[in-house]
Motif scaffolding. Structure first.
Motif, PDB file in Angstrom:
ATOM      1  N   LEU A 315       0.813  -1.219   0.000  1.00  0.00           N
ATOM      2  CA  LEU A 315       0.000   0.000   0.000  1.00  0.00           C
ATOM      3  C   LEU A 315       0.850   1.275   0.000  1.00  0.00           C
ATOM      4  CD1 LEU A 315      -3.116   0.686   0.242  1.00  0.00           C
ATOM      5  CD2 LEU A 315      -2.556   1.271   2.587  1.00  0.00           C
ATOM      6  N   LYS A 316       1.843   1.314   0.893  1.00  0.00           N
ATOM      7  CA  LYS A 316       2.616   2.557   1.044  1.00  0.00           C
ATOM      8  C   LYS A 316       3.404   2.877  -0.223  1.00  0.00           C
ATOM      9  CE  LYS A 316       3.942   1.172   5.188  1.00  0.00           C
ATOM     10  NZ  LYS A 316       4.457   1.063   6.560  1.00  0.00           N
ATOM     11  N   GLY A 317       3.903   1.823  -0.887  1.00  0.00           N
ATOM     12  CA  GLY A 317       4.639   2.032  -2.144  1.00  0.00           C
ATOM     13  C   GLY A 317       3.736   2.673  -3.194  1.00  0.00           C
ATOM     14  N   VAL A 318       2.506   2.180  -3.287  1.00  0.00           N
ATOM     15  CA  VAL A 318       1.572   2.728  -4.277  1.00  0.00           C
ATOM     16  C   VAL A 318       1.256   4.185  -3.937  1.00  0.00           C
ATOM     17  CG1 VAL A 318      -0.790   2.544  -5.187  1.00  0.00           C
ATOM     18  CG2 VAL A 318       0.592   0.476  -4.857  1.00  0.00           C
ATOM     19  N   LEU A 319       1.037   4.447  -2.655  1.00  0.00           N
ATOM     20  CA  LEU A 319       0.714   5.827  -2.256  1.00  0.00           C
ATOM     21  C   LEU A 319       1.841   6.783  -2.629  1.00  0.00           C
ATOM     22  CD1 LEU A 319      -0.844   5.334   1.307  1.00  0.00           C
ATOM     23  CD2 LEU A 319      -2.028   5.901  -0.811  1.00  0.00           C
ATOM     24  N   GLU A 320       3.076   6.385  -2.317  1.00  0.00           N
ATOM     25  CA  GLU A 320       4.193   7.309  -2.548  1.00  0.00           C
ATOM     26  C   GLU A 320       4.602   7.361  -4.019  1.00  0.00           C
ATOM     27  OE1 GLU A 320       7.012   5.754   0.414  1.00  0.00           O
ATOM     28  OE2 GLU A 320       6.818   7.686   1.447  1.00  0.00           O
ATOM     29  N   THR A 321       4.764   6.201  -4.627  1.00  0.00           N
ATOM     30  CA  THR A 321       5.322   6.152  -5.982  1.00  0.00           C
ATOM     31  C   THR A 321       4.293   6.573  -7.030  1.00  0.00           C
ATOM     32  OG1 THR A 321       6.708   4.339  -5.264  1.00  0.00           O
ATOM     33  CG2 THR A 321       6.490   4.635  -7.650  1.00  0.00           C
TER      34      THR A 321
END
Ligand SMILES: Nc1nc2c(c(=O)[nH]1)N[C@H]1C(S)=C(S)[C@@H](COP(=O)(O)OP(=O)(O)OC[C@H]3O[C@@H](n4cnc5c(N)ncnc54)[C@H](O)[C@@H]3O)O[C@H]1N2
Ligand code: MOO
Length: 337
Positions: A315-321
Protein backbone atom coordinates in the motif's frame (compact mmCIF):
# COMPACT_ATOMS: atom_id res chain seq x y z
CA UNK A 1 -10.96 21.23 11.15
CA UNK A 2 -14.14 20.44 12.97
CA UNK A 3 -14.82 17.37 10.85
CA UNK A 4 -11.35 16.14 11.48
CA UNK A 5 -11.89 16.50 15.19
CA UNK A 6 -14.78 14.10 14.88
CA UNK A 7 -12.65 11.75 12.88
CA UNK A 8 -10.04 11.94 15.59
CA UNK A 9 -12.63 11.15 18.25
CA UNK A 10 -13.39 8.14 16.12
CA UNK A 11 -9.72 7.22 15.85
CA UNK A 12 -9.21 7.58 19.58
CA UNK A 13 -12.13 5.25 20.19
CA UNK A 14 -10.63 2.56 18.02
CA UNK A 15 -7.75 0.50 19.29
CA UNK A 16 -8.10 -2.07 16.56
CA UNK A 17 -5.53 -4.00 14.60
CA UNK A 18 -5.55 -1.45 11.83
CA UNK A 19 -3.31 1.09 10.26
CA UNK A 20 -5.16 4.10 9.01
CA UNK A 21 -4.06 5.89 5.92
CA UNK A 22 -5.62 9.27 5.58
CA UNK A 23 -5.55 10.74 2.16
CA UNK A 24 -6.36 14.38 2.03
CA UNK A 25 -8.82 15.71 -0.43
CA UNK A 26 -6.18 17.77 -2.19
CA UNK A 27 -4.49 14.70 -3.56
CA UNK A 28 -7.48 14.22 -5.81
CA UNK A 29 -6.44 17.35 -7.66
CA UNK A 30 -2.72 16.75 -7.78
CA UNK A 31 -2.51 13.15 -8.84
CA UNK A 32 -2.83 11.67 -12.27
CA UNK A 33 -6.36 10.33 -12.24
CA UNK A 34 -5.92 8.15 -15.31
CA UNK A 35 -2.89 6.23 -14.10
CA UNK A 36 -3.87 2.65 -13.39
CA UNK A 37 -0.63 0.79 -14.07
CA UNK A 38 1.55 0.99 -11.01
CA UNK A 39 5.24 1.89 -11.17
CA UNK A 40 5.83 -0.09 -7.96
CA UNK A 41 8.08 -3.08 -8.65
CA UNK A 42 6.83 -5.77 -6.30
CA UNK A 43 8.89 -8.51 -7.92
CA UNK A 44 12.23 -7.81 -6.18
CA UNK A 45 11.25 -9.51 -2.93
CA UNK A 46 14.88 -10.02 -1.95
CA UNK A 47 15.52 -6.27 -1.93
CA UNK A 48 12.57 -5.27 0.22
CA UNK A 49 13.29 -3.08 3.25
CA UNK A 50 14.38 -5.03 6.33
CA UNK A 51 13.81 -2.16 8.72
CA UNK A 52 10.79 0.08 8.89
CA UNK A 53 11.78 3.60 7.80
CA UNK A 54 9.08 5.07 10.05
CA UNK A 55 9.85 6.18 13.59
CA UNK A 56 7.45 5.10 16.32
CA UNK A 57 5.37 8.06 17.43
CA UNK A 58 2.77 8.49 20.17
CA UNK A 59 -0.97 8.46 19.50
CA UNK A 60 -1.13 12.15 20.46
CA UNK A 61 1.63 13.01 17.99
CA UNK A 62 -0.21 11.06 15.30
CA UNK A 63 -3.46 12.87 16.03
CA UNK A 64 -1.69 16.24 15.91
CA UNK A 65 -0.16 15.42 12.54
CA UNK A 66 -3.57 14.50 11.16
CA UNK A 67 -5.10 17.74 12.49
CA UNK A 68 -2.22 19.84 11.18
CA UNK A 69 -2.56 18.45 7.68
CA UNK A 70 -6.27 17.98 7.26
CA UNK A 71 -8.12 20.35 4.97
CA UNK A 72 -11.34 21.94 6.15
CA UNK A 73 -14.25 21.01 3.97
CA UNK A 74 -16.71 23.63 2.75
CA UNK A 75 -20.04 24.55 4.28
CA UNK A 76 -23.64 23.90 3.33
CA UNK A 77 -27.10 24.96 4.45
CA UNK A 78 -28.83 22.19 6.38
CA UNK A 79 -32.42 21.96 7.53
CA UNK A 80 -32.29 21.92 11.32
CA UNK A 81 -34.26 18.65 11.46
CA UNK A 82 -31.46 16.95 9.55
CA UNK A 83 -28.63 18.68 11.41
CA UNK A 84 -28.22 16.22 14.32
CA UNK A 85 -24.51 15.50 14.81
CA UNK A 86 -23.42 18.22 12.40
CA UNK A 87 -21.03 21.08 13.25
CA UNK A 88 -22.17 24.68 13.00
CA UNK A 89 -20.23 26.95 10.68
CA UNK A 90 -21.94 30.12 11.92
CA UNK A 91 -23.11 31.69 15.16
CA UNK A 92 -26.88 31.53 15.70
CA UNK A 93 -28.76 34.49 17.18
CA UNK A 94 -32.28 34.80 18.56
CA UNK A 95 -34.43 37.19 16.57
CA UNK A 96 -37.18 37.27 19.23
CA UNK A 97 -37.23 37.19 23.02
CA UNK A 98 -38.22 34.07 24.99
CA UNK A 99 -40.76 34.20 26.43
CA UNK A 100 -42.19 36.69 23.96
CA UNK A 101 -44.75 37.81 26.59
CA UNK A 102 -44.77 37.78 30.42
CA UNK A 103 -45.71 34.17 31.09
CA UNK A 104 -47.07 32.42 34.16
CA UNK A 105 -44.89 29.76 35.80
CA UNK A 106 -47.80 28.24 37.75
CA UNK A 107 -51.44 27.26 37.41
CA UNK A 108 -53.17 29.77 39.69
CA UNK A 109 -54.28 33.39 39.65
CA UNK A 110 -52.74 36.53 38.18
CA UNK A 111 -53.04 39.25 40.82
CA UNK A 112 -51.89 42.72 41.76
CA UNK A 113 -49.24 42.09 44.44
CA UNK A 114 -50.05 45.34 46.26
CA UNK A 115 -53.56 43.97 46.98
CA UNK A 116 -51.86 41.59 49.44
CA UNK A 117 -53.54 38.41 50.63
CA UNK A 118 -57.29 38.10 51.04
CA UNK A 119 -60.35 37.90 48.82
CA UNK A 120 -60.44 38.61 45.06
CA UNK A 121 -63.20 38.60 42.50
CA UNK A 122 -62.31 36.40 39.50
CA UNK A 123 -62.48 38.59 36.40
CA UNK A 124 -61.86 35.86 33.81
CA UNK A 125 -59.13 33.50 32.69
CA UNK A 126 -55.93 33.29 30.65
CA UNK A 127 -54.99 29.93 29.21
CA UNK A 128 -51.89 28.99 27.21
CA UNK A 129 -52.35 30.18 23.62
CA UNK A 130 -54.86 32.88 24.49
CA UNK A 131 -54.52 36.65 24.43
CA UNK A 132 -56.03 38.15 27.61
CA UNK A 133 -58.23 41.19 27.01
CA UNK A 134 -58.52 44.19 29.27
CA UNK A 135 -56.44 45.27 32.25
CA UNK A 136 -56.60 43.87 35.78
CA UNK A 137 -57.80 46.34 38.38
CA UNK A 138 -57.36 46.21 42.20
CA UNK A 139 -59.51 43.69 44.03
CA UNK A 140 -59.71 41.35 41.03
CA UNK A 141 -57.68 38.37 39.78
CA UNK A 142 -57.57 36.32 36.59
CA UNK A 143 -57.39 32.52 36.61
CA UNK A 144 -54.22 31.60 34.73
CA UNK A 145 -52.40 28.48 33.57
CA UNK A 146 -48.71 27.70 33.25
CA UNK A 147 -47.27 29.28 30.12
CA UNK A 148 -50.24 31.61 29.60
CA UNK A 149 -49.75 35.37 29.12
CA UNK A 150 -50.06 37.40 32.31
CA UNK A 151 -52.76 40.04 31.71
CA UNK A 152 -51.96 43.75 31.75
CA UNK A 153 -52.09 45.21 35.24
CA UNK A 154 -51.16 41.94 36.97
CA UNK A 155 -47.68 41.74 38.52
CA UNK A 156 -47.70 38.42 40.39
CA UNK A 157 -49.11 34.91 40.09
CA UNK A 158 -50.37 32.96 43.10
CA UNK A 159 -50.42 29.19 42.69
CA UNK A 160 -53.81 27.49 43.07
CA UNK A 161 -52.50 25.58 46.09
CA UNK A 162 -52.30 28.86 48.00
CA UNK A 163 -55.95 29.82 47.41
CA UNK A 164 -59.40 28.70 48.55
CA UNK A 165 -62.69 28.96 46.72
CA UNK A 166 -65.08 31.43 48.32
CA UNK A 167 -67.88 31.52 45.81
CA UNK A 168 -68.73 29.86 42.52
CA UNK A 169 -71.52 30.24 39.99
CA UNK A 170 -74.54 28.02 40.59
CA UNK A 171 -73.55 25.58 37.83
CA UNK A 172 -70.01 25.25 39.27
CA UNK A 173 -68.50 26.25 35.92
CA UNK A 174 -67.18 29.61 37.01
CA UNK A 175 -65.26 30.82 40.02
CA UNK A 176 -66.71 34.07 41.26
CA UNK A 177 -64.51 34.78 44.26
CA UNK A 178 -61.38 33.24 45.78
CA UNK A 179 -59.17 33.94 48.76
CA UNK A 180 -55.39 34.37 48.45
CA UNK A 181 -53.86 32.71 51.51
CA UNK A 182 -50.27 33.93 51.08
CA UNK A 183 -48.86 37.42 50.65
CA UNK A 184 -47.92 37.73 46.92
CA UNK A 185 -44.47 39.16 46.11
CA UNK A 186 -43.96 41.49 43.15
CA UNK A 187 -43.10 39.45 40.02
CA UNK A 188 -43.74 36.14 41.78
CA UNK A 189 -44.08 33.17 39.40
CA UNK A 190 -43.85 35.31 36.26
CA UNK A 191 -41.22 34.84 33.55
CA UNK A 192 -40.63 38.34 32.20
CA UNK A 193 -40.22 38.92 28.44
CA UNK A 194 -36.77 37.73 27.32
CA UNK A 195 -35.91 36.21 30.70
CA UNK A 196 -34.82 32.97 29.01
CA UNK A 197 -33.42 34.39 25.76
CA UNK A 198 -33.00 38.06 24.87
CA UNK A 199 -33.53 39.44 21.39
CA UNK A 200 -30.21 39.36 19.55
CA UNK A 201 -28.62 36.95 22.04
CA UNK A 202 -26.12 34.45 20.63
CA UNK A 203 -27.61 31.04 21.38
CA UNK A 204 -25.16 28.78 19.53
CA UNK A 205 -21.55 29.29 18.46
CA UNK A 206 -19.77 28.36 15.23
CA UNK A 207 -17.97 25.09 15.72
CA UNK A 208 -20.52 23.64 18.13
CA UNK A 209 -21.75 20.11 17.54
CA UNK A 210 -25.51 19.98 17.17
CA UNK A 211 -27.06 17.51 19.60
CA UNK A 212 -30.69 17.06 20.66
CA UNK A 213 -30.61 20.13 22.96
CA UNK A 214 -29.14 22.34 20.25
CA UNK A 215 -31.84 21.21 17.80
CA UNK A 216 -34.45 22.13 20.39
CA UNK A 217 -32.83 25.55 20.76
CA UNK A 218 -32.92 26.08 16.99
CA UNK A 219 -36.62 25.19 17.03
CA UNK A 220 -37.17 27.63 19.91
CA UNK A 221 -35.60 30.56 18.11
CA UNK A 222 -37.15 29.58 14.77
CA UNK A 223 -33.86 29.13 12.92
CA UNK A 224 -34.73 26.26 10.59
CA UNK A 225 -31.79 26.49 8.17
CA UNK A 226 -28.25 26.40 9.56
CA UNK A 227 -24.85 26.68 7.92
CA UNK A 228 -22.90 23.53 8.76
CA UNK A 229 -19.52 22.18 7.79
CA UNK A 230 -19.78 19.49 5.15
CA UNK A 231 -19.18 15.98 6.42
CA UNK A 232 -16.32 14.10 4.81
CA UNK A 233 -17.39 11.12 2.74
CA UNK A 234 -15.26 8.32 4.17
CA UNK A 235 -14.37 5.29 2.07
CA UNK A 236 -13.41 2.06 3.78
CA UNK A 237 -11.14 -0.32 1.90
CA UNK A 238 -9.70 -3.68 2.87
CA UNK A 239 -6.59 -5.09 1.28
CA UNK A 240 -5.50 -8.71 0.96
CA UNK A 241 -5.79 -11.78 -1.25
CA UNK A 242 -6.97 -13.78 1.74
CA UNK A 243 -10.22 -11.91 2.28
CA UNK A 244 -13.65 -13.34 1.62
CA UNK A 245 -16.99 -11.57 1.87
CA UNK A 246 -18.81 -12.36 5.15
CA UNK A 247 -21.42 -14.48 3.37
CA UNK A 248 -18.88 -16.64 1.55
CA UNK A 249 -17.93 -20.14 2.78
CA UNK A 250 -14.37 -20.53 4.01
CA UNK A 251 -11.79 -21.90 1.61
CA UNK A 252 -8.20 -23.05 2.21
CA UNK A 253 -6.03 -20.22 3.49
CA UNK A 254 -8.80 -17.63 3.31
CA UNK A 255 -10.61 -15.72 6.05
CA UNK A 256 -13.65 -13.49 6.08
CA UNK A 257 -13.15 -9.72 5.95
CA UNK A 258 -14.24 -8.39 9.33
CA UNK A 259 -12.41 -5.04 9.49
CA UNK A 260 -14.49 -3.42 6.77
CA UNK A 261 -17.79 -4.27 8.46
CA UNK A 262 -16.55 -3.06 11.85
CA UNK A 263 -15.12 0.20 10.53
CA UNK A 264 -18.14 1.02 8.39
CA UNK A 265 -20.43 0.44 11.36
CA UNK A 266 -18.27 2.59 13.61
CA UNK A 267 -18.15 5.43 11.11
CA UNK A 268 -21.92 5.31 10.62
CA UNK A 269 -22.25 5.28 14.39
CA UNK A 270 -20.24 8.52 14.44
CA UNK A 271 -22.51 10.10 11.83
CA UNK A 272 -20.28 10.03 8.78
CA UNK A 273 -21.43 9.28 5.24
CA UNK A 274 -19.56 6.08 4.38
CA UNK A 275 -18.66 4.29 1.16
CA UNK A 276 -17.83 0.61 1.11
CA UNK A 277 -14.88 0.42 -1.27
CA UNK A 278 -14.54 -3.37 -1.13
CA UNK A 279 -11.24 -5.26 -1.19
CA UNK A 280 -8.05 -4.50 -3.11
CA UNK A 281 -6.07 -7.61 -3.96
CA UNK A 282 -2.39 -7.68 -3.04
CA UNK A 283 -0.98 -6.24 -6.26
CA UNK A 284 0.20 -2.69 -6.94
CA UNK A 285 -2.08 -2.39 -9.97
CA UNK A 286 -5.16 -3.56 -8.04
CA UNK A 287 -4.46 -1.20 -5.15
CA UNK A 288 -3.78 1.72 -7.49
CA UNK A 289 -6.92 1.04 -9.50
CA UNK A 290 -9.16 0.97 -6.46
CA UNK A 291 -7.51 4.07 -4.98
CA UNK A 292 -7.78 6.00 -8.22
CA UNK A 293 -11.51 5.38 -8.53
CA UNK A 294 -12.10 5.86 -4.78
CA UNK A 295 -10.34 9.23 -4.59
CA UNK A 296 -12.91 10.63 -7.02
CA UNK A 297 -15.71 9.72 -4.61
CA UNK A 298 -14.27 10.11 -1.09
CA UNK A 299 -12.75 12.86 1.03
CA UNK A 300 -11.06 10.39 3.36
CA UNK A 301 -10.05 6.79 2.74
CA UNK A 302 -9.52 4.35 5.59
CA UNK A 303 -7.65 1.19 4.65
CA UNK A 304 -6.64 -1.86 6.60
CA UNK A 305 -3.84 -4.34 5.93
CA UNK A 306 -0.88 -4.29 3.58
CA UNK A 307 1.25 -1.78 5.47
CA UNK A 308 3.75 -3.82 7.44
CA UNK A 309 7.03 -5.45 6.44
CA UNK A 310 5.81 -8.32 4.26
CA UNK A 311 6.52 -8.60 0.57
CA UNK A 312 2.77 -8.24 -0.03
CA UNK A 313 2.54 -5.05 2.01
CA UNK A 314 2.30 -2.81 -1.03
CA UNK A 315 0.00 0.00 0.00
CA UNK A 316 2.62 2.56 1.04
CA UNK A 317 4.64 2.03 -2.14
CA UNK A 318 1.57 2.73 -4.28
CA UNK A 319 0.71 5.83 -2.26
CA UNK A 320 4.19 7.31 -2.55
CA UNK A 321 5.32 6.15 -5.98
CA UNK A 322 2.11 6.28 -7.97
CA UNK A 323 -0.09 8.76 -6.12
CA UNK A 324 2.75 11.04 -5.00
CA UNK A 325 1.27 11.03 -1.51
CA UNK A 326 3.28 11.97 1.56
CA UNK A 327 3.14 9.41 4.37
CA UNK A 328 3.24 11.50 7.53
CA UNK A 329 3.67 8.59 9.90
CA UNK A 330 3.91 4.83 9.69
CA UNK A 331 4.12 3.40 13.20
CA UNK A 332 2.29 4.42 16.37
CA UNK A 333 2.89 3.37 20.00
CA UNK A 334 -0.38 1.51 20.38
CA UNK A 335 -1.28 -2.07 21.20
CA UNK A 336 -3.06 -3.52 19.40
CA UNK A 337 -1.56 -1.30 16.71
N1 LIG B 1 8.45 -8.29 10.23
C1 LIG B 1 7.42 -7.74 10.87
N2 LIG B 1 6.19 -8.29 10.71
C2 LIG B 1 5.14 -7.75 11.34
C3 LIG B 1 5.30 -6.63 12.17
C4 LIG B 1 6.58 -6.08 12.31
O1 LIG B 1 6.81 -5.09 13.03
N3 LIG B 1 7.60 -6.65 11.62
N4 LIG B 1 4.20 -6.13 12.85
C5 LIG B 1 3.11 -7.06 13.08
C6 LIG B 1 1.95 -6.38 13.57
S1 LIG B 1 1.97 -5.95 15.21
C7 LIG B 1 0.85 -6.16 12.80
S2 LIG B 1 -0.54 -5.42 13.47
C8 LIG B 1 0.79 -6.54 11.41
C9 LIG B 1 0.32 -5.36 10.53
O2 LIG B 1 0.20 -5.82 9.25
P1 LIG B 1 -0.69 -5.14 8.15
O3 LIG B 1 -1.41 -3.97 8.75
O4 LIG B 1 0.17 -4.89 6.99
O5 LIG B 1 -1.82 -6.19 7.86
P2 LIG B 1 -1.74 -7.52 7.00
O6 LIG B 1 -0.35 -8.05 7.03
O7 LIG B 1 -2.33 -7.25 5.68
O8 LIG B 1 -2.69 -8.44 7.84
C10 LIG B 1 -2.42 -8.78 9.18
C11 LIG B 1 -3.42 -9.81 9.67
O9 LIG B 1 -4.74 -9.28 9.66
C12 LIG B 1 -5.60 -10.01 8.81
N5 LIG B 1 -6.50 -9.07 8.11
C13 LIG B 1 -6.11 -8.10 7.27
N6 LIG B 1 -7.20 -7.46 6.80
C14 LIG B 1 -8.26 -8.03 7.35
C15 LIG B 1 -9.67 -7.80 7.27
N7 LIG B 1 -10.17 -6.83 6.49
N8 LIG B 1 -10.51 -8.58 7.99
C16 LIG B 1 -10.00 -9.58 8.76
N9 LIG B 1 -8.67 -9.83 8.90
C17 LIG B 1 -7.82 -9.09 8.20
C18 LIG B 1 -4.66 -10.68 7.84
O10 LIG B 1 -5.24 -11.81 7.25
C19 LIG B 1 -3.49 -11.00 8.75
O11 LIG B 1 -3.76 -12.14 9.51
O12 LIG B 1 2.04 -6.92 10.91
C20 LIG B 1 2.71 -7.83 11.83
N10 LIG B 1 3.88 -8.33 11.16
O1 MOO C 1 -1.92 -4.66 15.99
MO1 MOO C 1 -0.20 -5.14 15.90
O2 MOO C 1 -0.71 -6.63 16.28
O3 MOO C 1 0.18 -4.84 17.65
O4 MOO C 1 0.31 -3.61 15.47
Amino acid sequence: MIMVTTLLEFMKDNSMDIIMVIIQHMFVHTMNMHMEVSKVDATKVAYRARESPYPLITVDEALKIVLDHANQLGTEQVNFRKSLGRFLAEDVYAHDPLPPFPASIKDGYAVIAADGSGNRLVAGDSTAGSVPVGELVPGYCVRINTGAPVPKGADAVVQVEDTVLIKEADDGKTEVEIKIMSEPKLGQDIRPIGSDIKTGEKVLCAGQKLGPSELGLLATVGVTQVLCYKLPVIGVMSTGNELLEPDEPLKDGLIRDSNRTTLIAQLIDHGFPVMDLGVAQDSPDAILKLFTSSLKKCDVIVTTGGVSMGDKDLLKGVLETDLKAKIHFGRVFMKPG
